[in-house]
Write an enzyme that holds these catalytic residues in place. Structure first.
Site, PDB file in Angstrom:
ATOM      1  NE  ARG A   6     -32.516  -0.250 -41.960  1.00  0.00           N
ATOM      2  CZ  ARG A   6     -32.927   0.748 -42.692  1.00  0.00           C
ATOM      3  NH1 ARG A   6     -32.086   1.411 -43.443  1.00  0.00           N
ATOM      4  NH2 ARG A   6     -34.199   1.117 -42.667  1.00  0.00           N
ATOM      5  CG  HIS A  21     -42.641  -9.353 -41.542  1.00  0.00           C
ATOM      6  ND1 HIS A  21     -41.448  -8.982 -42.111  1.00  0.00           N
ATOM      7  CD2 HIS A  21     -43.182  -8.206 -41.066  1.00  0.00           C
ATOM      8  CE1 HIS A  21     -41.273  -7.684 -41.973  1.00  0.00           C
ATOM      9  NE2 HIS A  21     -42.306  -7.187 -41.337  1.00  0.00           N
ATOM     10  CG  HIS A  36     -45.831  -3.869 -38.568  1.00  0.00           C
ATOM     11  ND1 HIS A  36     -45.243  -4.927 -39.228  1.00  0.00           N
ATOM     12  CD2 HIS A  36     -44.806  -3.138 -38.042  1.00  0.00           C
ATOM     13  CE1 HIS A  36     -43.922  -4.833 -39.101  1.00  0.00           C
ATOM     14  NE2 HIS A  36     -43.631  -3.754 -38.395  1.00  0.00           N
TER      15      HIS A  36
HETATM   16  P1  NAD Z   1     -50.974   2.632 -41.130  1.00  0.00           P
HETATM   17  O1  NAD Z   1     -50.194   3.438 -42.059  1.00  0.00           O
HETATM   18  O2  NAD Z   1     -51.899   1.623 -41.690  1.00  0.00           O
HETATM   19  O3  NAD Z   1     -51.774   3.610 -40.161  1.00  0.00           O
HETATM   20  C1  NAD Z   1     -52.616   3.052 -39.206  1.00  0.00           C
HETATM   21  C2  NAD Z   1     -54.055   3.630 -39.285  1.00  0.00           C
HETATM   22  O4  NAD Z   1     -54.061   4.908 -38.677  1.00  0.00           O
HETATM   23  C3  NAD Z   1     -54.573   3.807 -40.676  1.00  0.00           C
HETATM   24  O5  NAD Z   1     -55.957   3.537 -40.680  1.00  0.00           O
HETATM   25  C4  NAD Z   1     -54.343   5.293 -40.926  1.00  0.00           C
HETATM   26  O6  NAD Z   1     -55.204   5.817 -41.900  1.00  0.00           O
HETATM   27  C5  NAD Z   1     -54.637   5.860 -39.562  1.00  0.00           C
HETATM   28  N1  NAD Z   1     -53.982   7.115 -39.246  1.00  0.00           N
HETATM   29  C6  NAD Z   1     -52.741   7.512 -39.575  1.00  0.00           C
HETATM   30  N2  NAD Z   1     -52.445   8.656 -38.952  1.00  0.00           N
HETATM   31  C7  NAD Z   1     -53.526   9.016 -38.237  1.00  0.00           C
HETATM   32  C8  NAD Z   1     -53.822  10.102 -37.375  1.00  0.00           C
HETATM   33  N3  NAD Z   1     -52.912  11.022 -37.089  1.00  0.00           N
HETATM   34  N4  NAD Z   1     -55.048  10.166 -36.821  1.00  0.00           N
HETATM   35  C9  NAD Z   1     -55.960   9.185 -37.068  1.00  0.00           C
HETATM   36  N5  NAD Z   1     -55.741   8.121 -37.847  1.00  0.00           N
HETATM   37  C10 NAD Z   1     -54.523   8.046 -38.416  1.00  0.00           C
HETATM   38  O7  NAD Z   1     -50.032   1.822 -40.117  1.00  0.00           O
HETATM   39  P2  NAD Z   1     -48.678   2.177 -39.357  1.00  0.00           P
HETATM   40  O8  NAD Z   1     -48.736   1.407 -38.114  1.00  0.00           O
HETATM   41  O9  NAD Z   1     -48.407   3.610 -39.321  1.00  0.00           O
HETATM   42  O10 NAD Z   1     -47.573   1.530 -40.320  1.00  0.00           O
HETATM   43  C11 NAD Z   1     -47.540   0.161 -40.572  1.00  0.00           C
HETATM   44  C12 NAD Z   1     -46.792  -0.067 -41.855  1.00  0.00           C
HETATM   45  O11 NAD Z   1     -45.452   0.409 -41.714  1.00  0.00           O
HETATM   46  C13 NAD Z   1     -46.678  -1.508 -42.275  1.00  0.00           C
HETATM   47  O12 NAD Z   1     -46.967  -1.606 -43.640  1.00  0.00           O
HETATM   48  C14 NAD Z   1     -45.226  -1.868 -42.011  1.00  0.00           C
HETATM   49  O13 NAD Z   1     -44.746  -2.846 -42.897  1.00  0.00           O
HETATM   50  C15 NAD Z   1     -44.568  -0.557 -42.263  1.00  0.00           C
HETATM   51  N6  NAD Z   1     -43.275  -0.401 -41.594  1.00  0.00           N
HETATM   52  C16 NAD Z   1     -42.238   0.027 -42.335  1.00  0.00           C
HETATM   53  C17 NAD Z   1     -41.024   0.226 -41.752  1.00  0.00           C
HETATM   54  C18 NAD Z   1     -39.896   0.788 -42.563  1.00  0.00           C
HETATM   55  O14 NAD Z   1     -38.765   0.823 -42.067  1.00  0.00           O
HETATM   56  N7  NAD Z   1     -40.155   1.278 -43.739  1.00  0.00           N
HETATM   57  C19 NAD Z   1     -40.851  -0.012 -40.385  1.00  0.00           C
HETATM   58  C20 NAD Z   1     -41.941  -0.444 -39.635  1.00  0.00           C
HETATM   59  C21 NAD Z   1     -43.168  -0.640 -40.263  1.00  0.00           C
HETATM   60  N1  GLY Z   2     -37.906  -1.354 -39.521  1.00  0.00           N
HETATM   61  C1  GLY Z   2     -36.688  -1.987 -39.840  1.00  0.00           C
HETATM   62  C2  GLY Z   2     -35.702  -1.137 -40.532  1.00  0.00           C
HETATM   63  O1  GLY Z   2     -35.943   0.004 -40.814  1.00  0.00           O
HETATM   64  O2  GLY Z   2     -34.628  -1.595 -40.834  1.00  0.00           O
END
Ligand code: NAD
Ligand code: GLY
Length: 361
Positions: free
Chosen positions: A241, A252, A265
């Site tokens: 993974r 990061h 990100h």
């Molecule tokens: P985000 O959640 O900040 O969303 C980006 C922006 O888009 C925000 O301003 C949000 O309000 C807006 N938005 C969301 N949906 C919308 C829509 N349909 N229309 C208009 N605006 C919208 O960012 P993201 O890129 O979705 O996620 C980034 C986060 O995800 C980071 O914190 C990162 O660490 C995390 N992440 C987690 C994993 C995991 O496996 N859990 C994997 C990759 C990233």
């Molecule tokens: N985004 C990395 C994981 O889900 O493992």
């Protein structure tokens, strides 16, 4: 009738479906098969609430539905913000059969998942990702977390949702910069595990940038298929993974140095993936042509291919030392053996890594 694609994350008794399709939030009964009690807390943010909250609430008339609207932004992905979710759950007397619905991008999804993992030692939750990045990556696989000032996603849990409902129509309101940041994670799957998909992306990236719905649906499906396959083999990142983190050690570090405020990100990991590709090339694992075509694909998406000026050699070293892939004091990196094949290794050439970090100093 619009097509709904159904994939499965195969994790034995914790298996769950990923539904991908247009206008899913308007489909009747899309949530009900995955809700087991009578209470629901929808967690969203101030940007998404005016766009999609009403559709979700309208489809849940048979339940007690409460809502918490969080401030928008990675800088709010903190333990303090999590308190607002717990406050609402307790204020509205939610019990152990409650279901949390994460309506939003990766920030809302990661925080809601972590809240679900903690509330009364674990309640059900559903991911409704609304950004490209969250539809192809963060909503799938059960990584949940909040950030700490000293490191990204440092406090969290592996906790799987009941299902993922990816309504591709929600991408219509996403701004171009966010769409491009999501494409960084899409390209990642081609690089780490699926050369054919990488070549398809080279041929079709312009359609994705123009938001051609068939191209987007295919890219989301392929990405989720790749992610589901990897997560099914290694839920808690004991091994394979970790390849999903290509470019993330560098990325990061960039995000942490910027206090999660400047680059998205996807932008940070795009620059990070090029640094990983450069190191792979310096070690003789991939050719300089492979690095060039990878860089070219990111450039076509208008994504950064070099780190920002604040990232000195010293800053990288300091911040990479708290990476979650550090084991027994040794840094492990995800590097490319070929386009479509990544490996996690602690046996990289540290001098060559230093050369690359110094190059950007
Ligand atoms: P985000 O959640 O900040 O969303 C980006 C922006 O888009 C925000 O301003 C949000 O309000 C807006 N938005 C969301 N949906 C919308 C829509 N349909 N229309 C208009 N605006 C919208 O960012 P993201 O890129 O979705 O996620 C980034 C986060 O995800 C980071 O914190 C990162 O660490 C995390 N992440 C987690 C994993 C995991 O496996 N859990 C994997 C990759 C990233
Ligand atoms: N985004 C990395 C994981 O889900 O493992």
């Amino acid at each position: 009738m619009k097509t709904i694609k159904k994939l499965t994350v195969d994790l034995g008794e914790r298996s769950y479906p990923i539904l991908i399709g247009e206008d899913l939030l308007q489909s009747p009964n899309v949530f009900s098969p995955y809700i087991h009690g009578k209470q629901i807390l929808v967690v969203t943010n101030e940007t998404i609430a005016p766009l999609y909250l009403q559709s979700v609430v309208d489809s849940l008339l048979a339940y007690q539905v409460d809502v918490v609207v969080l401030p928008d932004g990675e800088e709010y992905k903190t333990i303090e913000t999590l308190g607002a979710i717990f406050d609402q759950l307790l204020l509205k007397s939610h019990n152990r059969t409650t279901t949390l619905i994460a309506l939003g991008g990766g920030v809302v999804g990661d925080m809601t998942g972590f809240a679900a993992a903690c509330y009364q030692r674990g309640v059900n939750f559903i991911q409704v990702p609304t950004t490209l990045l969250s539809q192809v990556d963060s909503s799938v696989g059960g990584k949940t977390a909040v950030n700490h000032p000293k490191g990204k996603n440092m406090i969290g849990a592996f906790y799987q949702p009941q299902c993922v409902i990816a309504d591709t129509s929600t991408l219509n309101t996403l701004d171009d910069r966010q769409l491009r940041a999501g494409l960084a994670e899409v390209i990642k799957y081609g690089l780490i595990a699926d050369a054919e998909f990488f070549f398809w992306l080279e041929d079709n990236v312009d359609d994705l940038l123009k938001r051609n719905s068939a191209a987007l649906a295919y890219a989301i499906e392929c990405s989720c298929q790749n992610k589901a396959k990897i997560v099914s083999q290694d839920e808690r990142e004991g091994g394979i993974r970790a390849i999903l983190n290509l470019g993330h050690t560098f990325g990061h570090a960039i995000e942490t140095a910027q206090s999660y405020k400047d680059w998205l990100h996807g932008e940070a990991i795009a620059a990070g993936m090029i640094m990983a590709a450069e190191l792979s090339c310096a070690m003789g694992w991939i050719s300089s042509e492979d690095v060039d075509r990878t860089r070219e694909l990111f450039l076509r998406c208008d994504l950064p291919v070099t780190p920002p000026a604040i990232m000195t050699h010293q800053k990288f070293v300091e911040l990479m030392a708290v990476d979650k892939k550090v084991m027994d004091g040794s840094l492990r990196l995800v590097l490319l053996k070929a386009i479509g094949h990544a490996e996690v290794t602690a046996n990289f050439d540290h001098e060559k890594l230093s050369d690359i970090l110094r190059f950007y100093d």
